[in-house]
Design a protein around this motif. Structure first.
Motif, PDB file in Angstrom:
ATOM      1  N   GLU A 193      43.083   9.016 -27.863  1.00  0.00           N
ATOM      2  CA  GLU A 193      44.144   9.688 -27.165  1.00  0.00           C
ATOM      3  C   GLU A 193      44.434   9.381 -25.785  1.00  0.00           C
ATOM      4  O   GLU A 193      45.622   9.731 -25.261  1.00  0.00           O
ATOM      5  CB  GLU A 193      43.258  11.080 -26.851  1.00  0.00           C
ATOM      6  N   HIS A 194      43.902   8.236 -25.339  1.00  0.00           N
ATOM      7  CA  HIS A 194      44.358   7.490 -24.014  1.00  0.00           C
ATOM      8  C   HIS A 194      45.233   6.441 -24.402  1.00  0.00           C
ATOM      9  O   HIS A 194      45.575   5.808 -23.221  1.00  0.00           O
ATOM     10  CB  HIS A 194      43.046   7.207 -23.408  1.00  0.00           C
ATOM     11  N   GLY A 195      45.698   6.159 -25.641  1.00  0.00           N
ATOM     12  CA  GLY A 195      46.394   4.889 -25.739  1.00  0.00           C
ATOM     13  C   GLY A 195      45.798   3.740 -26.132  1.00  0.00           C
ATOM     14  O   GLY A 195      46.324   2.420 -26.275  1.00  0.00           O
ATOM     15  N   GLY A 196      44.356   3.867 -26.074  1.00  0.00           N
ATOM     16  CA  GLY A 196      43.533   2.494 -26.225  1.00  0.00           C
ATOM     17  C   GLY A 196      43.453   2.164 -27.879  1.00  0.00           C
ATOM     18  O   GLY A 196      43.288   3.139 -28.591  1.00  0.00           O
ATOM     19  N   ARG A 197      43.581   0.770 -27.971  1.00  0.00           N
ATOM     20  CA  ARG A 197      43.399   0.589 -29.601  1.00  0.00           C
ATOM     21  C   ARG A 197      41.935  -0.135 -29.861  1.00  0.00           C
ATOM     22  O   ARG A 197      41.480  -1.026 -29.360  1.00  0.00           O
ATOM     23  CB  ARG A 197      44.482  -0.420 -29.795  1.00  0.00           C
ATOM     24  N   LYS A 198      41.400   0.345 -30.923  1.00  0.00           N
ATOM     25  CA  LYS A 198      39.968   0.040 -31.153  1.00  0.00           C
ATOM     26  C   LYS A 198      39.896  -0.119 -32.763  1.00  0.00           C
ATOM     27  O   LYS A 198      40.371   0.371 -33.603  1.00  0.00           O
ATOM     28  CB  LYS A 198      39.171   1.105 -30.621  1.00  0.00           C
ATOM     29  N   VAL A 199      38.995  -0.958 -33.008  1.00  0.00           N
ATOM     30  CA  VAL A 199      38.296  -1.218 -34.553  1.00  0.00           C
ATOM     31  C   VAL A 199      37.348  -0.416 -34.511  1.00  0.00           C
ATOM     32  O   VAL A 199      36.111  -0.799 -33.656  1.00  0.00           O
ATOM     33  CB  VAL A 199      38.230  -2.429 -34.846  1.00  0.00           C
ATOM     34  N   THR A 228      33.949  -1.794 -45.614  1.00  0.00           N
ATOM     35  CA  THR A 228      33.132  -1.138 -44.552  1.00  0.00           C
ATOM     36  C   THR A 228      33.314  -2.115 -43.449  1.00  0.00           C
ATOM     37  O   THR A 228      33.001  -3.284 -43.427  1.00  0.00           O
ATOM     38  CB  THR A 228      31.624  -1.075 -44.860  1.00  0.00           C
ATOM     39  N   VAL A 229      33.609  -1.435 -42.217  1.00  0.00           N
ATOM     40  CA  VAL A 229      33.487  -2.174 -40.955  1.00  0.00           C
ATOM     41  C   VAL A 229      32.178  -1.777 -40.244  1.00  0.00           C
ATOM     42  O   VAL A 229      31.792  -0.666 -40.075  1.00  0.00           O
ATOM     43  CB  VAL A 229      34.675  -1.521 -39.960  1.00  0.00           C
ATOM     44  N   THR A 230      31.607  -2.838 -39.784  1.00  0.00           N
ATOM     45  CA  THR A 230      30.502  -2.642 -38.914  1.00  0.00           C
ATOM     46  C   THR A 230      30.560  -2.895 -37.264  1.00  0.00           C
ATOM     47  O   THR A 230      31.524  -3.915 -37.153  1.00  0.00           O
ATOM     48  CB  THR A 230      29.337  -3.696 -39.428  1.00  0.00           C
ATOM     49  N   GLY A 231      30.279  -2.240 -36.502  1.00  0.00           N
ATOM     50  CA  GLY A 231      30.202  -2.612 -35.240  1.00  0.00           C
ATOM     51  C   GLY A 231      31.760  -1.768 -34.831  1.00  0.00           C
ATOM     52  O   GLY A 231      32.513  -1.091 -35.426  1.00  0.00           O
ATOM     53  N   SER A 232      32.091  -2.160 -33.529  1.00  0.00           N
ATOM     54  CA  SER A 232      33.146  -1.823 -33.055  1.00  0.00           C
ATOM     55  C   SER A 232      33.800  -2.823 -31.976  1.00  0.00           C
ATOM     56  O   SER A 232      33.243  -3.531 -31.416  1.00  0.00           O
ATOM     57  CB  SER A 232      33.383  -0.523 -32.073  1.00  0.00           C
ATOM     58  N   ALA A 233      35.320  -2.746 -31.694  1.00  0.00           N
ATOM     59  CA  ALA A 233      35.860  -3.860 -31.044  1.00  0.00           C
ATOM     60  C   ALA A 233      37.276  -3.171 -30.350  1.00  0.00           C
ATOM     61  O   ALA A 233      38.072  -2.612 -31.249  1.00  0.00           O
ATOM     62  CB  ALA A 233      36.260  -5.080 -31.831  1.00  0.00           C
TER      63      ALA A 233
END
Length: 877
Positions: free
Chosen positions: A826-832, A863-868
């Motif tokens: 919602e803040h415009g940040g892009r994440k995996v 499946t994606v593990t973790g976040s980035a």
């Protein structure tokens, strides 16, 4: 008479003192050359170079240059040129390599026009330069927007890829020189309404800005390497786009590493300070100062609103200390680096484009590319088995307002096709042994409007001699003495030749053949007025980019003679002009009678750029200022279509439009429907050959065809909630990505390179696609990504158009990187984010409704593990 062509070798020699200047040293870096040139200019010279009509500086060997050149789907407004399908139609090809091919052809024709009309000192006029103000990569978020036809549709990813393909073709692949300079526009968040574009202040959510409105700009700058960007008329977050430090400095230059120049939309710089526009500053001096300091480099004035390029305010602002001279110099270095990289200060014969001559425009080879593109753009929306035709019909009725319309071929921002092929022309060419009968039946939004016949026009009140008195003027305002006065048969003119303004006045008399209501208008590329008797029947003096089809009505009595006067103007060599009318005759009934005589009917309707477009006058139900208030087929066409279908004759509906049409009735009652867009100069051949089955259609919709606009947010609401295929929750008429074929396809064996991947890594996806039918065809393989619990229903993240012979199987492969796998918060940040990612690979989206089967395809997941975190910034090279 056209100006004589000037060969590269015929340019005036550079004086010795100029040749010795460092900026003429071709061994130096272009930026260093530009900086040297700028350092030699006076303040007054610098200010003048910041406008789109940059004058010559003879003492420095700088020729004049007009930066304003249009190339949306071919060289526009520079006379005869190859006209490709309108941008929205080219997007319907879903063919990025083909867009590069088209861009290469267009840039060749720009070079040809440049060589043809370059002045002996190297200067150029309007629409004869090499800085191309295309592509338009705004998101077509709402079908009501009149300029949506100029875009590549509603999806950020499709828009990015089609735009990148076109930019690569326009700018070329030479490591040192640009073939032309491409411009990504309009930056940013511009997509209607047209009526308020000079005052609109848009506050998109941070989510929508990053998720929808900015991705295509980022991609065309970072990957496409567009050297120019155009800032918008409107404001974003309270700041005019052309004064936005956030957009031009933070996003464009700091985050994306953009090295090129920013040009204002034409008149947008003045919007910063105009009282009747955004009025962000009180004075022009303050306006140009904040614009240039924020990152705008070039000011395009607007002839339509008589806006200057603000030269004197720039001088005043510098002298008053409001505008640092270093800011002016920075802008000029960017501009002249562009001109240097176009080869404008190098020996012409040394350039990689020296082989291009004035004859390399509008060639048979280029026409062949236009035909191929038109065929690839055709979308078969519905087919109950009527198409392709099994045999040539004995009699074909061609009916409808777009059947023999040049307007319906070219859309807006166009050149003049030398041999335009309307749908009627194409049917005649493809079915030479059939009897072809034609009836317009209706106009787009009112009665049919055939040309006024010569026989009703007279030189005198007694109508003893036919004709009109014609006065032709050199300027566009009917001022001064006429350059020619003569008798002409009609108010008709093939208005072409030199790129200069012209105007004309025809006077005489008209004898009404029967009593009743008559409507009049002038088919014009500039503006027009028509008087009948003592009444100004219609006034469309060119408020917008091009005139609409505004007409006016009056009552006439049979046999009575009325004075008539027609005035019109044009700018540039832009086509045939003629006086049209709608007499009190039942032309719709005549069309139905024609249909009854036929074995097969082609009904050609839809819209044209005379009713949807940029700031225009349209007085009809469902239309407003170039935009639409309804997406229904206009009522006169709907009424005629129902009567034609009522004859029981097999009928194909050909829609020619730049936007979606909610043809709900036709979907239920017409056996076959083709969306042909505005298909360019060869469009009629593409339509006719599709009907005949000479090729299988493979175009796909780049926009959603909704049933109506009732379920959409308000037009002036820029939220993406419940808009486009990614966020719309209702049932649609035809979904984004939809398009039928004459063959069938099967998908199998989906594979992902890994069942589990770490956030920030990429994955490879493949699928086997087979042509399981009986006809060779292209297939558009589409890859959609869904994140369970994510905001979007699904998002396109890959596509390939592949050719498959009947019985052939190919493996198609895609790579998904971190941006393709990311979501926006919602803040415009892009994440995996961690979790399951679902994939659909098919010939369209996995959606269906009654009467519309879901496209073939297969599902898979990983499946994606973790976040980035996915950074918006581009790492410097």
């Amino acid at each position: 008479m056209a100006a004589p062509a000037v060969s590269a070798q015929a340019l005036d020699p550079v004086p010795a003192d100029v040749a010795a200047m460092a900026y003429r040293d071709t061994a130096l870096d272009p930026k260093a050359r530009a900086a040297d040139l700028v350092s030699r200019m006076t303040l007054e010279e610098k200010a003048a170079q910041l406008g789109h009509t940059a004058p010559a500086i003879p003492r420095l060997g700088v020729p004049k240059y007009n930066w304003w050149n249009e190339g949306l789907h071919g060289v526009a407004r520079a006379g005869v040129a190859t006209v490709f399908p309108q941008a929205i139609g080219m997007a319907a090809t879903w063919d990025e390599p083909m867009m590069t091919t088209v861009g290469d052809v267009v840039s060749t024709e720009f070079r040809a026009k440049y060589v043809e009309r370059v002045h002996p000192d190297g200067g150029t006029d309007w629409y004869r330069g090499l800085t191309v103000w295309s592509p338009n990569i705004n998101i077509f978020r709402d079908p009501r927007w009149g300029r949506g036809q100029e875009t590549y549709g509603e999806d950020p990813y499709l828009t990015s890829r089609i735009g990148i393909g076109y930019i690569h073709g326009l700018q070329g692949n030479d490591p040192k020189f640009f073939k032309t300079v491409a411009t990504s526009k309009h930056f940013a968040v511009h997509s209607g309404p047209e009526s308020n574009r000079h005052k609109e202040d848009v506050y998109p959510s941070k989510f929508d800005l990053e998720d929808t409105y900015l991705p295509a700009f980022r991609a065309t700058v970072t990957e496409g390497k567009a050297y120019s960007v155009m800032c918008v008329y409107n404001a974003v977050y309270g700041v005019p786009g052309c004064a936005s430090d956030f957009l031009m400095e933070e996003k464009l230059r700091q985050n994306w590493g953009f090295p090129g120049f920013v040009v204002s939309d034409c008149g947008a710089a003045a919007n910063i300070f105009r009282e009747d526009a955004l009025h962000y500053t009180k004075t022009a001096e303050e306006g140009v100062a904040v614009g240039l300091k924020a990152g705008m480099d070039l000011i395009c004035g607007d002839y339509r609103n008589k806006m200057s390029t603000e030269v004197q305010p720039i001088i005043n602002a510098v002298k008053a200390g409001q505008l640092p001279i270093a800011v002016v110099d920075q802008a000029l270095v960017r501009l002249f680096e562009g001109r240097i990289r176009l080869g404008m200060f190098d020996p012409p014969a040394s350039l990689p484009f020296a082989h291009i001559t004035a004859d390399d425009s509008d060639t048979p080879a280029h026409h062949a590319v236009a035909l191929d593109m038109a065929k690839k753009s055709m979308v078969l929306l519905k087919n109950d088995g009527l198409l392709p035709l099994k045999a040539e019909p004995k009699t074909i009725a061609v009916i409808g307002p777009n059947a023999d319309s040049l307007d319906a071929l070219v859309g807006n921002y166009y050149g003049k096709p030398s041999k335009p092929v309307t749908v009627l022309d194409g049917i005649r060419a493809r079915f030479p042994t059939a009897k072809i009968v034609y009836a317009e039946g209706t106009g787009l939004i009112g009665p049919a409007e055939p040309p006024v016949p010569d026989s009703v026009l007279c030189l005198d009140g007694a109508c003893t001699k036919q004709g009109l008195t014609a006065e032709h003027f050199a300027g566009d305002d009917l001022q001064g003495a006429p350059v020619a006065t003569r008798t002409e048969a009609n108010a008709r003119l093939d208005w072409q030749g030199e790129d200069k303004s012209s105007s004309a006045r025809w006077t005489g008399y008209l004898k009404a053949p029967q009593s009743g209501e008559y409507r009049f208008r002038y088919l014009s590329e500039g503006g027009y007025k028509v008087w009948v008797g003592d009444k100004l029947v219609v006034d469309e003096w060119g408020v917008g980019d091009a005139p609409s089809i505004l007409s006016g009505k009056t009552e006439l009595e049979a046999g009575k003679v009325y004075p008539i006067k027609v005035e019109a103007f044009q700018r540039g060599p832009r086509g045939t002009q003629k006086l049209l009318w709608s007499p009190p005759v039942d032309m719709a009934g005549q069309a139905v009678d024609v249909a009854k005589t036929a074995d097969f009917v082609v009904f050609v309707g839809g819209l044209s750029a005379r009713v949807e477009g940029e700031e225009m006058k349209v007085e009809a139900e469902g239309f407003a200022g170039g935009d639409r208030t309804s997406i229904d087929l206009p009522k006169p066409q709907q009424q005629l279509l129902e009567k034609v279908i009522g004859t029981g004759k097999p009928t194909v509906l050909v829609l020619m439009s730049g936007s979606a049409l909610g043809v709900n009735w036709a979907d239920k009652h017409v056996p076959a429907i083709i969306e042909a867009w505005y298909p360019g100069g060869e469009g009629g051949h593409a339509v006719a050959q599709l009907i005949a089955g000479d090729y299988s259609p493979a175009g796909r919709l780049p926009v959603t065809f909704y049933r109506s606009v009732d379920a959409l947010p308000g037009f002036s609401d820029y939220t993406m909630k419940n808009r486009t295929y990614r966020y719309f929750n209702g049932e649609v008429l035809y979904p984004f990505g939809h398009g039928l074929s004459y063959t069938t396809f099967a998908y199998a064996n989906p594979k992902v390179s890994a069942a589990s991947v770490a956030a920030g890594s990429s994955v490879t996806v493949s699928v086997d696609v087979s042509n399981s039918g009986a006809m060779d065809s292209d297939e558009v393989v589409q890859l959609y990504v869904s994140h369970p619990g994510g905001t979007a229903i699904r998002s396109l993240q890959g596509f390939q158009r592949v050719s498959l012979k009947k019985g052939e199987t190919k493996t198609v492969q895609f790579k998904l990187d971190d941006r393709a796998l990311s979501v926006v918060d919602e803040h415009g940040g892009r994440k995996v984010q961690a979790g399951q990612v679902d994939l659909w690979i098919g010939g369209g989206q996995p959606v269906s409704r009654e009467g519309l089967t879901s496209a073939p395809g297969v599902k898979t997941s990983f499946t994606v593990t973790g976040s980035a975190v996915v950074s918006d910034k581009v790492a410097p090279k």
